[in-house]
Design a protein around this motif. Structure first.
Motif, PDB file in Angstrom:
ATOM      1  N   MET A 211     -16.113 -30.180  -4.194  1.00 20.80           N
ATOM      2  CA  MET A 211     -16.631 -30.528  -5.173  1.00 20.80           C
ATOM      3  C   MET A 211     -16.846 -29.825  -6.454  1.00 20.80           C
TER       4      MET A 211
ATOM      5  N   SER B 133     -25.629 -33.643  -9.502  1.00 20.30           N
ATOM      6  CA  SER B 133     -24.814 -32.902  -9.942  1.00 20.30           C
ATOM      7  C   SER B 133     -24.542 -32.636 -11.615  1.00 20.30           C
TER       8      SER B 133
ATOM      9  N   PRO C 227     -20.548 -38.331  -2.646  1.00 18.73           N
ATOM     10  CA  PRO C 227     -21.387 -37.211  -2.332  1.00 18.73           C
ATOM     11  C   PRO C 227     -21.730 -37.760  -0.822  1.00 18.73           C
TER      12      PRO C 227
ATOM     13  N   GLU D  17     -26.719 -29.754  -5.258  1.00 18.06           N
ATOM     14  CA  GLU D  17     -25.343 -28.915  -5.033  1.00 18.06           C
ATOM     15  C   GLU D  17     -25.389 -27.585  -3.914  1.00 18.06           C
TER      16      GLU D  17
ATOM     17  N   GLY E  35     -20.282 -41.672  -5.275  1.00 18.02           N
ATOM     18  CA  GLY E  35     -19.744 -40.681  -6.707  1.00 18.02           C
ATOM     19  C   GLY E  35     -19.586 -40.904  -7.629  1.00 18.02           C
TER      20      GLY E  35
ATOM     21  N   PHE F 272     -26.976 -38.427  -5.984  1.00 16.06           N
ATOM     22  CA  PHE F 272     -26.734 -36.600  -5.561  1.00 16.06           C
ATOM     23  C   PHE F 272     -26.696 -36.340  -7.140  1.00 16.06           C
TER      24      PHE F 272
END
Length: 125
Positions: free
Chosen positions: A44, A117, A110, A33, A81, A115
């Motif tokens: 985001m 998060s 992403p 992030e 995502g 990724f």
């Protein structure tokens, strides 16, 4: 024999994300992030907020909540995502429900995959 060892090593390397614990997943989420800046960072955060809002409506609407302890849900996203895996710190009914809610949802596309998060939720008066 070395081909067999290489195959076993590759299989273990591919399984590694599933072996992460919450602390390692959260560390990856913080780093991922932090790597997103500018308008992409704002997008985001907006996508995370939208997912969280929808999840709270799904999990809490019409159900009185009595446990307002803070919790965090870490998500591993694929290239599109979509949430592939989750980790949770906190055991309130809302935390458990939100963890289930986000599974297989699409958050945002992403900049890389995987990724990580995190949704960090705290309640203050």
């Amino acid at each position: 024999m070395s081909a067999l060892l290489l195959g076993l090593w590759l299989a273990a390397a591919q399984a590694a994300p599933a072996d992460l614990d919450y602390i390692d997943a959260k560390r990856l989420a913080d780093a991922d992030e932090a790597s997103v800046t500018g308008p992409a960072h704002a997008a985001m955060l907006a996508a995370q907020q939208s997912l969280l809002n929808a999840g709270v409506v799904d999990c809490a609407l019409g159900r009185p909540q009595t446990d307002f302890t803070a919790f965090t849900i870490v998500m591993r996203l694929d290239a599109e995502g979509r949430v592939q895996q989750t980790w949770r710190q906190g055991s309130s009914p809302l935390a458990i429900c939100l963890q289930r809610y986000v599974r297989d949802k699409t958050v945002f596309v992403p900049p890389k995959a995987p990724f990580y998060s995190a949704l960090e939720i705290s309640f203050t008066r």
